[in-house]
Design a protein around this motif. Structure first.
Motif, PDB file in Angstrom:
ATOM      1  N   PHE A 237      12.307   0.701  -4.373  1.00 63.29           N
ATOM      2  CA  PHE A 237      10.465   0.373  -4.239  1.00 63.29           C
ATOM      3  C   PHE A 237      11.039  -0.613  -2.846  1.00 63.29           C
ATOM      4  O   PHE A 237      10.065  -0.552  -1.892  1.00 63.29           O
ATOM      5  CB  PHE A 237       9.891  -0.431  -5.202  1.00 63.29           C
ATOM      6  N   PHE A 238      11.602  -1.688  -2.459  1.00 59.39           N
ATOM      7  CA  PHE A 238      10.994  -2.801  -2.059  1.00 59.39           C
ATOM      8  C   PHE A 238      12.388  -2.801  -1.349  1.00 59.39           C
ATOM      9  O   PHE A 238      11.745  -3.734   0.140  1.00 59.39           O
ATOM     10  CB  PHE A 238      11.574  -4.122  -2.844  1.00 59.39           C
ATOM     11  N   GLN A 239      13.299  -1.730  -0.826  1.00 59.35           N
ATOM     12  CA  GLN A 239      14.016  -1.903  -0.197  1.00 59.35           C
ATOM     13  C   GLN A 239      13.345  -1.462   1.454  1.00 59.35           C
ATOM     14  O   GLN A 239      12.834  -0.115   1.360  1.00 59.35           O
ATOM     15  CB  GLN A 239      15.115  -0.510  -0.321  1.00 59.35           C
ATOM     16  N   GLY A 240      13.603  -1.803   2.272  1.00 60.74           N
ATOM     17  CA  GLY A 240      13.022  -1.253   3.594  1.00 60.74           C
ATOM     18  C   GLY A 240      11.247  -2.001   3.733  1.00 60.74           C
ATOM     19  O   GLY A 240      11.211  -2.489   4.297  1.00 60.74           O
ATOM     20  N   ARG A 241      10.913  -2.870   2.396  1.00 60.18           N
ATOM     21  CA  ARG A 241       9.868  -3.323   2.846  1.00 60.18           C
ATOM     22  C   ARG A 241       9.669  -5.243   2.802  1.00 60.18           C
ATOM     23  O   ARG A 241      11.083  -5.300   2.296  1.00 60.18           O
ATOM     24  CB  ARG A 241       8.925  -3.353   1.353  1.00 60.18           C
ATOM     25  N   ASN A 242       8.694  -5.856   2.913  1.00 56.08           N
ATOM     26  CA  ASN A 242       8.848  -7.276   3.228  1.00 56.08           C
ATOM     27  C   ASN A 242       8.155  -7.842   1.871  1.00 56.08           C
ATOM     28  O   ASN A 242       6.773  -8.290   1.547  1.00 56.08           O
ATOM     29  CB  ASN A 242       7.671  -7.841   4.744  1.00 56.08           C
TER      30      ASN A 242
ATOM     31  N   GLU B 243       0.694  -1.420  -0.058  1.00 57.17           N
ATOM     32  CA  GLU B 243       0.195   0.615  -0.004  1.00 57.17           C
ATOM     33  C   GLU B 243       0.543   0.977  -0.367  1.00 57.17           C
ATOM     34  O   GLU B 243       0.963   1.835   1.175  1.00 57.17           O
ATOM     35  CB  GLU B 243      -0.618  -0.394   1.118  1.00 57.17           C
ATOM     36  N   PRO B 244       1.470   1.436  -1.015  1.00 56.89           N
ATOM     37  CA  PRO B 244       2.115   2.151  -1.216  1.00 56.89           C
ATOM     38  C   PRO B 244       1.261   4.078  -1.906  1.00 56.89           C
ATOM     39  O   PRO B 244       0.746   4.116  -1.951  1.00 56.89           O
ATOM     40  CB  PRO B 244       3.295   2.656  -2.561  1.00 56.89           C
TER      41      PRO B 244
ATOM     42  N   GLU C  46       5.332  14.193   3.287  1.00 55.63           N
ATOM     43  CA  GLU C  46       5.209  12.353   4.142  1.00 55.63           C
ATOM     44  C   GLU C  46       6.255  11.616   4.533  1.00 55.63           C
ATOM     45  O   GLU C  46       6.117   9.982   4.668  1.00 55.63           O
ATOM     46  CB  GLU C  46       4.368  12.253   2.699  1.00 55.63           C
ATOM     47  N   HIS C  47       6.829  12.172   4.535  1.00 50.18           N
ATOM     48  CA  HIS C  47       8.574  11.450   5.283  1.00 50.18           C
ATOM     49  C   HIS C  47       8.734  10.527   4.382  1.00 50.18           C
ATOM     50  O   HIS C  47       8.664   8.724   4.554  1.00 50.18           O
ATOM     51  CB  HIS C  47       8.383  10.759   6.532  1.00 50.18           C
ATOM     52  N   LEU C  48       8.691   9.801   3.138  1.00 50.10           N
ATOM     53  CA  LEU C  48       9.429   9.093   2.442  1.00 50.10           C
ATOM     54  C   LEU C  48      10.671   9.609   1.113  1.00 50.10           C
ATOM     55  O   LEU C  48      11.050  10.660   1.445  1.00 50.10           O
ATOM     56  CB  LEU C  48       7.660   9.505   1.414  1.00 50.10           C
ATOM     57  N   HIS C  49      10.571   8.923   0.625  1.00 53.76           N
ATOM     58  CA  HIS C  49      11.866   8.612  -0.188  1.00 53.76           C
ATOM     59  C   HIS C  49      11.476   8.544  -1.805  1.00 53.76           C
ATOM     60  O   HIS C  49      10.670   7.599  -1.789  1.00 53.76           O
ATOM     61  CB  HIS C  49      13.021   7.869  -0.191  1.00 53.76           C
ATOM     62  N   PRO C  50      11.790   9.698  -2.699  1.00 55.12           N
ATOM     63  CA  PRO C  50      10.927   8.866  -4.128  1.00 55.12           C
ATOM     64  C   PRO C  50      10.963   7.649  -5.004  1.00 55.12           C
ATOM     65  O   PRO C  50      10.345   7.215  -4.986  1.00 55.12           O
ATOM     66  CB  PRO C  50      11.604   9.862  -4.847  1.00 55.12           C
ATOM     67  N   SER C  51      11.866   6.712  -4.170  1.00 55.62           N
ATOM     68  CA  SER C  51      11.812   5.004  -4.414  1.00 55.62           C
ATOM     69  C   SER C  51      10.771   4.632  -3.610  1.00 55.62           C
ATOM     70  O   SER C  51      10.421   3.566  -4.774  1.00 55.62           O
ATOM     71  CB  SER C  51      13.628   4.887  -4.430  1.00 55.62           C
ATOM     72  N   GLN C  52      10.860   5.038  -3.166  1.00 57.08           N
ATOM     73  CA  GLN C  52       9.063   3.965  -1.918  1.00 57.08           C
ATOM     74  C   GLN C  52       7.268   4.710  -2.731  1.00 57.08           C
ATOM     75  O   GLN C  52       6.384   4.048  -2.074  1.00 57.08           O
ATOM     76  CB  GLN C  52       9.363   4.652  -0.886  1.00 57.08           C
ATOM     77  N   LEU C  53       7.298   5.892  -3.795  1.00 54.38           N
ATOM     78  CA  LEU C  53       6.507   5.797  -4.382  1.00 54.38           C
ATOM     79  C   LEU C  53       6.262   4.704  -5.710  1.00 54.38           C
ATOM     80  O   LEU C  53       7.411   4.799  -6.307  1.00 54.38           O
ATOM     81  CB  LEU C  53       6.453   7.099  -4.773  1.00 54.38           C
ATOM     82  N   ALA C  54       5.060   5.364  -5.434  1.00 55.54           N
ATOM     83  CA  ALA C  54       4.430   4.358  -7.407  1.00 55.54           C
ATOM     84  C   ALA C  54       3.454   5.659  -7.809  1.00 55.54           C
ATOM     85  O   ALA C  54       3.526   6.307  -7.165  1.00 55.54           O
ATOM     86  CB  ALA C  54       2.965   2.888  -6.812  1.00 55.54           C
ATOM     87  N   VAL C  55       3.934   5.568  -9.044  1.00 58.14           N
ATOM     88  CA  VAL C  55       3.058   6.648  -9.848  1.00 58.14           C
ATOM     89  C   VAL C  55       2.147   6.386 -10.881  1.00 58.14           C
ATOM     90  O   VAL C  55       2.722   5.182 -12.032  1.00 58.14           O
ATOM     91  CB  VAL C  55       4.534   7.088 -10.685  1.00 58.14           C
ATOM     92  N   ASP C  56       1.298   7.043 -10.932  1.00 57.37           N
ATOM     93  CA  ASP C  56       0.226   6.357 -11.876  1.00 57.37           C
ATOM     94  C   ASP C  56       0.149   6.831 -13.249  1.00 57.37           C
ATOM     95  O   ASP C  56       0.023   8.130 -13.555  1.00 57.37           O
ATOM     96  CB  ASP C  56      -1.304   6.473 -11.602  1.00 57.37           C
ATOM     97  N   ARG C  57       0.519   5.768 -14.281  1.00 54.71           N
ATOM     98  CA  ARG C  57       0.397   6.461 -15.100  1.00 54.71           C
ATOM     99  C   ARG C  57       1.741   7.713 -15.527  1.00 54.71           C
ATOM    100  O   ARG C  57       1.099   8.625 -15.835  1.00 54.71           O
ATOM    101  CB  ARG C  57      -0.965   6.621 -16.236  1.00 54.71           C
ATOM    102  N   PRO C  58       2.672   7.417 -15.457  1.00 59.16           N
ATOM    103  CA  PRO C  58       3.072   8.817 -15.549  1.00 59.16           C
ATOM    104  C   PRO C  58       3.038   9.248 -16.713  1.00 59.16           C
ATOM    105  O   PRO C  58       3.914   8.279 -17.813  1.00 59.16           O
ATOM    106  CB  PRO C  58       4.717   8.496 -14.747  1.00 59.16           C
TER     107      PRO C  58
END
Ligand code: ACO
Length: 193
Positions: free
Chosen positions: A185-190, A113-114, A143-155
């Motif tokens: 994107f998956f760094q730090g995620r399970n 749920e990014p 949002e306290h996020l790094h850009p690589s943690q985001l998903a982008v809808d139809r960029p």
């Protein structure tokens, strides 16, 4: 983007964040009765301008859509002295959390749920002046996020170029939906694989 009222009396801060209740954290000292109507008008107009720029058949950002969601809209206004009159809106960025199935490097589906970049627009006459970066940076801080943690809808191509230039986001992890995710994107995620 100009409006028939004073933007500075509606959007107090340079960047205003709006959630589903369409109420900025800082409201003008003397919020008038038509304040909410003006906010609605701003959101609807910038949503239409974005849809036009992206050749969409209908806006994906509007006041009513925002009210029925948990999305957040960051709106950038012009604070320059040369625009001291009624003020203008330069652009906006809309983000929101979404449940997605995202493929990892092994082709395995991961339910995540990014925070997703859903809509992003800077007025045509003001693109490539750093306004998009200012909005994006502000959103990342909030949002306290790094850009690589985001998903982008139809960029769009412009947005892909923007992410490459400012955040070195180049390699994507191929997906089967319309969302684009980047290396990291998956760094730090399970991940499931
Ligand atoms: N052509 C190609 N790349 C562009 C263009 C363009 N016309 N405009 C901006 N960019 C990219 C480039 O990488 C550019 O760097 P460069 O000038 O060195 O090539 C960089 O963005 C500039 O960065 P900023 O000035 O900070 O960005 P800007 O204020 O222009 O905002 C944005 C970027 C929002 C993508 C803007 O160009 C825009 O509104 N484009 C039209 C609408 C759009 O495509 N929105 C994204 C839709 S997809 C989605 O929202 C999920």
């Amino acid at each position: 983007m100009e409006f028939p009222f004073d933007i500075h009396k509606v959007l107090v801060e340079k960047i205003t964040m709006l959630g589903p209740n369409l109420r900025p954290a800082r409201r003008p000292f003397s919020a008038r009765v038509d304040f909410q109507h003006q906010i609605t008008m701003i959101v609807d107009e910038i949503g239409k301008a974005s849809a036009k720029a992206q050749h969409l058949t209908a806006p994906i950002t509007s006041a009513s859509r925002l009210q029925g969601s948990d999305h957040r809209l960051y709106i950038l206004k012009d604070c320059s002295a040369k625009n001291a009159g009624k003020g203008t809106v330069i652009g906006f960025l809309k983000v929101g959390y979404k449940k997605l199935f995202v493929l990892d490097h092994h082709g395995a589906h991961n339910e995540v749920e990014p925070l997703c970049v859903l809509d992003f627009y800077v007025h045509e006459a003001l693109q490539r002046h750093g306004h998009g970066k200012e909005l994006f940076q502000y959103m990342l801080q909030q949002e306290h996020l790094h850009p690589s943690q985001l998903a982008v809808d139809r960029p769009s191509e412009k947005l892909l170029s923007f992410l490459r230039k400012h955040y070195s986001l180049r390699s994507t992890i191929p997906q089967v939906n319309n969302f684009v995710v980047f290396e990291g994107f998956f760094q730090g995620r399970n991940a499931s694989a």
